[in-house]
Design a protein around this motif. Sequence first.
Motif, PDB file in Angstrom:
ATOM      1  N   GLY A   7     -15.808  43.698  38.161  1.00 20.40           N
ATOM      2  CA  GLY A   7     -16.534  42.617  37.499  1.00 20.40           C
ATOM      3  C   GLY A   7     -17.561  43.196  36.534  1.00 20.40           C
ATOM      4  O   GLY A   7     -17.461  44.352  36.093  1.00 20.40           O
ATOM      5  N   CYS A   9     -20.637  44.159  36.964  1.00 18.40           N
ATOM      6  CA  CYS A   9     -21.394  45.301  37.469  1.00 18.40           C
ATOM      7  C   CYS A   9     -20.525  46.556  37.528  1.00 18.40           C
ATOM      8  O   CYS A   9     -20.913  47.621  37.025  1.00 18.40           O
ATOM      9  N   ALA A  31      -9.821  43.810  42.314  1.00 20.28           N
ATOM     10  CA  ALA A  31      -8.870  42.912  42.990  1.00 20.28           C
ATOM     11  C   ALA A  31      -8.171  41.975  42.012  1.00 20.28           C
ATOM     12  O   ALA A  31      -7.047  41.548  42.243  1.00 20.28           O
ATOM     13  N   PRO A  40     -19.942  34.022  32.841  1.00 21.88           N
ATOM     14  CA  PRO A  40     -20.715  32.881  32.325  1.00 21.88           C
ATOM     15  C   PRO A  40     -19.922  31.896  31.452  1.00 21.88           C
ATOM     16  O   PRO A  40     -20.111  30.683  31.579  1.00 21.88           O
ATOM     17  N   SER A  43     -17.824  28.325  32.941  1.00 19.22           N
ATOM     18  CA  SER A  43     -18.301  26.956  33.157  1.00 19.22           C
ATOM     19  C   SER A  43     -18.773  26.315  31.853  1.00 19.22           C
ATOM     20  O   SER A  43     -19.166  25.154  31.842  1.00 19.22           O
ATOM     21  N   THR A  75      -5.700  45.127  42.847  1.00 23.71           N
ATOM     22  CA  THR A  75      -5.624  45.860  44.120  1.00 23.71           C
ATOM     23  C   THR A  75      -6.965  45.783  44.846  1.00 23.71           C
ATOM     24  O   THR A  75      -8.006  46.072  44.256  1.00 23.71           O
ATOM     25  N   THR A 104     -18.684  44.553  44.666  1.00 25.78           N
ATOM     26  CA  THR A 104     -17.666  43.555  45.020  1.00 25.78           C
ATOM     27  C   THR A 104     -18.097  42.118  44.723  1.00 25.78           C
ATOM     28  O   THR A 104     -17.335  41.178  44.984  1.00 25.78           O
ATOM     29  N   ARG A 125     -15.050  30.285  40.248  1.00 21.04           N
ATOM     30  CA  ARG A 125     -15.574  31.651  40.265  1.00 21.04           C
ATOM     31  C   ARG A 125     -14.790  32.557  39.312  1.00 21.04           C
ATOM     32  O   ARG A 125     -15.350  33.403  38.651  1.00 21.04           O
ATOM     33  N   ALA A 294     -26.529  42.057  37.189  1.00 25.67           N
ATOM     34  CA  ALA A 294     -25.305  42.795  37.526  1.00 25.67           C
ATOM     35  C   ALA A 294     -25.099  43.930  36.522  1.00 25.67           C
ATOM     36  O   ALA A 294     -24.784  45.061  36.896  1.00 25.67           O
ATOM     37  N   SER A 320     -29.193  29.427  31.700  1.00 20.52           N
ATOM     38  CA  SER A 320     -28.143  28.447  31.946  1.00 20.52           C
ATOM     39  C   SER A 320     -28.066  27.542  30.723  1.00 20.52           C
ATOM     40  O   SER A 320     -29.093  27.154  30.168  1.00 20.52           O
TER      41      SER A 320
HETATM   42  C1  LIG Z   1     -18.850  30.042  36.456  1.00 23.65           C
HETATM   43  C2  LIG Z   1     -19.984  31.011  36.423  1.00 23.65           C
HETATM   44  C3  LIG Z   1     -20.982  30.884  35.462  1.00 23.65           C
HETATM   45  C4  LIG Z   1     -22.052  31.765  35.438  1.00 23.65           C
HETATM   46  N1  LIG Z   1     -23.027  31.600  34.501  1.00 23.65           N
HETATM   47  C5  LIG Z   1     -24.089  32.434  34.472  1.00 23.65           C
HETATM   48  C6  LIG Z   1     -25.143  32.267  33.511  1.00 23.65           C
HETATM   49  O1  LIG Z   1     -25.113  31.352  32.691  1.00 23.65           O
HETATM   50  N2  LIG Z   1     -26.183  33.130  33.534  1.00 23.65           N
HETATM   51  C7  LIG Z   1     -26.251  34.171  34.428  1.00 23.65           C
HETATM   52  O2  LIG Z   1     -27.223  34.945  34.403  1.00 23.65           O
HETATM   53  N3  LIG Z   1     -25.274  34.359  35.352  1.00 23.65           N
HETATM   54  C8  LIG Z   1     -24.206  33.516  35.399  1.00 23.65           C
HETATM   55  N4  LIG Z   1     -23.209  33.697  36.328  1.00 23.65           N
HETATM   56  C9  LIG Z   1     -23.352  34.785  37.314  1.00 23.65           C
HETATM   57  C10 LIG Z   1     -22.761  36.109  36.829  1.00 23.65           C
HETATM   58  O3  LIG Z   1     -21.511  35.909  36.238  1.00 23.65           O
HETATM   59  C11 LIG Z   1     -22.660  37.043  38.033  1.00 23.65           C
HETATM   60  O4  LIG Z   1     -23.965  37.306  38.467  1.00 23.65           O
HETATM   61  C12 LIG Z   1     -21.925  38.335  37.704  1.00 23.65           C
HETATM   62  O5  LIG Z   1     -20.593  38.070  37.377  1.00 23.65           O
HETATM   63  C13 LIG Z   1     -21.962  39.261  38.904  1.00 23.65           C
HETATM   64  O6  LIG Z   1     -21.251  40.414  38.604  1.00 23.65           O
HETATM   65  P1  LIG Z   1     -20.696  41.346  39.773  1.00 23.65           P
HETATM   66  O7  LIG Z   1     -19.893  42.407  39.098  1.00 23.65           O
HETATM   67  O8  LIG Z   1     -21.782  41.725  40.686  1.00 23.65           O
HETATM   68  O9  LIG Z   1     -19.704  40.421  40.622  1.00 23.65           O
HETATM   69  P2  LIG Z   1     -18.370  39.672  40.191  1.00 23.65           P
HETATM   70  O10 LIG Z   1     -18.446  39.217  38.793  1.00 23.65           O
HETATM   71  O11 LIG Z   1     -18.132  38.676  41.274  1.00 23.65           O
HETATM   72  O12 LIG Z   1     -17.253  40.806  40.273  1.00 23.65           O
HETATM   73  C14 LIG Z   1     -16.850  41.390  41.488  1.00 23.65           C
HETATM   74  C15 LIG Z   1     -15.401  41.806  41.355  1.00 23.65           C
HETATM   75  O13 LIG Z   1     -15.049  42.579  42.502  1.00 23.65           O
HETATM   76  C16 LIG Z   1     -13.778  42.193  42.944  1.00 23.65           C
HETATM   77  N5  LIG Z   1     -13.657  42.567  44.372  1.00 23.65           N
HETATM   78  C17 LIG Z   1     -14.263  42.013  45.428  1.00 23.65           C
HETATM   79  N6  LIG Z   1     -13.925  42.663  46.563  1.00 23.65           N
HETATM   80  C18 LIG Z   1     -13.094  43.662  46.194  1.00 23.65           C
HETATM   81  C19 LIG Z   1     -12.401  44.680  46.926  1.00 23.65           C
HETATM   82  N7  LIG Z   1     -12.534  44.821  48.250  1.00 23.65           N
HETATM   83  N8  LIG Z   1     -11.595  45.525  46.240  1.00 23.65           N
HETATM   84  C20 LIG Z   1     -11.472  45.421  44.881  1.00 23.65           C
HETATM   85  N9  LIG Z   1     -12.113  44.490  44.142  1.00 23.65           N
HETATM   86  C21 LIG Z   1     -12.918  43.615  44.795  1.00 23.65           C
HETATM   87  C22 LIG Z   1     -13.753  40.700  42.702  1.00 23.65           C
HETATM   88  O14 LIG Z   1     -12.429  40.208  42.680  1.00 23.65           O
HETATM   89  C23 LIG Z   1     -14.444  40.620  41.348  1.00 23.65           C
HETATM   90  O15 LIG Z   1     -13.513  40.776  40.306  1.00 23.65           O
HETATM   91  C24 LIG Z   1     -22.130  32.828  36.380  1.00 23.65           C
HETATM   92  C25 LIG Z   1     -21.128  32.955  37.362  1.00 23.65           C
HETATM   93  C26 LIG Z   1     -20.061  32.066  37.388  1.00 23.65           C
HETATM   94  C27 LIG Z   1     -19.002  32.201  38.451  1.00 23.65           C
END
Ligand SMILES: Cc1cc2nc3c(=O)[nH]c(=O)nc-3n(C[C@H](O)[C@H](O)[C@H](O)COP(=O)(O)OP(=O)(O)OC[C@H]3O[C@@H](n4cnc5c(N)ncnc54)[C@H](O)[C@@H]3O)c2cc1C
Length: 410
Positions: A7, A9, A31, A40, A43, A75, A104, A125, A294, A320
């Motif tokens: 994702g 991060c 995954a 972002p 939605s 994966t 994750t 999501r 992130a 937002s």
């Molecule tokens: C619809 C929506 C709108 C948003 N709008 C905003 C906004 O306007 N402003 C804002 O600041 N934030 C917003 N966010 C929040 C922001 O997108 C998240 O904070 C950010 O995506 C987090 O990033 P991340 O990499 O930590 O997690 P994620 O984006 O959740 O990525 C994690 C990834 O890890 C993968 N994964 C999980 N477990 C495993 C595993 N065991 N093995 C392999 N892969 C795995 C998942 O499938 C996913 O692809 C929004 C989120 C959503 C869902």
Amino acid sequence: MVVVGGGECGARAAFALREAGWNGPLTLVGAEAVPPYERPPLSKSMMTGPHASAPATICDAEMLRNGGIDFIAGTTATDIDRDNHEVVLAHGRRIAYRRLLVATGATARPLPIPGAAADGVRYLRSHSDALALRDRLRPGARIGVIGGGFIGLELAASATLRGCAVTVVELAPRLMSRGTTPQIAAVVAARHERAGVDVRCGTGVARLERRDGATLLGLTTGETLLCDTVVAGIGAVPETALAHKAGLAVDNGVRVDTRLTTSDPDVFAAGDCCSWPHPLYGGRRIRLESWRNARDQGGAAARNMLGADEPFATVPWFWSDQYDLTLHIAGLPDAATTEVVRRRHDGVEIRFGLGPDGRLLTASAIGTESAAARDIRLAELLIARRATPHPTTLADPTVSLKALLRQEPH
Ligand SMILES: Cc1cc2nc3c(=O)[nH]c(=O)nc-3n(C[C@H](O)[C@H](O)[C@H](O)COP(=O)(O)OP(=O)(O)OC[C@H]3O[C@@H](n4cnc5c(N)ncnc54)[C@H](O)[C@@H]3O)c2cc1C
């Protein structure tokens, strides 16, 4: 170096590892079957745009290749063999690591009502969730949104702009009770009502039933709502299964220290999946679901994986978009005990929150486009410097925040 989670991060961390000088093997395990993308827009523009669109990619296959990043898509990592320093993938492959990052993320919190899954409740999501949902936002469609938080409200705005008849059901007495002040929430509620959304706060969902191809929502008030589509936006749950199975400490997310190190010094965690003690808020353990957090934590974790000793103390920041309004929040609104309002001459209000010692802890604003963005950015710098501006000066729109910043020691 191995990063689990493709994702925001994880992807940023992988590139940051290269930028910080790592020349050895680098694997990113995700995954989802597609290259890393931004959530972002899911939605917002993904829902309101004229056509269903591909994900807004953070990096494509070529960028990953050029960065020497071995991206294993579609994966899941199922185990961390900490004794042997190996990550185990779903199909049994093992990847050795010197340092590992768990990124994750989070998953949509499931609606705790029996039968909700069978009754067609949807979540938002992933890109595939968004595509499926977008298809249902037809003019006149009755959309029930359970949860008046950011994602539920962004979706409510997008569905309304697509001509749907939207009802938002929120259990708390007001919208966005987690993360905003009541005044900001009132502005947002009024904007939704003006757009025609039926906003029902202090109302829960007691039961769900399929009826003639639609879903009947039984509300705690005794009323019922017939919806063509029901979407639950009741928050997100940190994805900690992998960390938990590996015996890493978990505490509202994977527990890390200020260097983003887990209870195992060779395993780091960052982004939506982790909680850490924030140095600016007295070491209070927080977990953020925020795009910028992130991204920034991915970078900081990467540098720490390579031996830097960088505490993560960035001021939380979130935005937002709903209709023509953009909400910006810097810092933690619930940490403040006193509010000071700056009413600018252009009508924009900046709401500051101070702690009991007079320290600036948070600032938020809502307005069209980026009207307030600059002031919130300056407020962020003041918060980072632990500034204690005088409330009268802070409220005075003729004193620029830049001038206040100049008075603060670095
Ligand atoms: C619809 C929506 C709108 C948003 N709008 C905003 C906004 O306007 N402003 C804002 O600041 N934030 C917003 N966010 C929040 C922001 O997108 C998240 O904070 C950010 O995506 C987090 O990033 P991340 O990499 O930590 O997690 P994620 O984006 O959740 O990525 C994690 C990834 O890890 C993968 N994964 C999980 N477990 C495993 C595993 N065991 N093995 C392999 N892969 C795995 C998942 O499938 C996913 O692809 C929004 C989120 C959503 C869902």
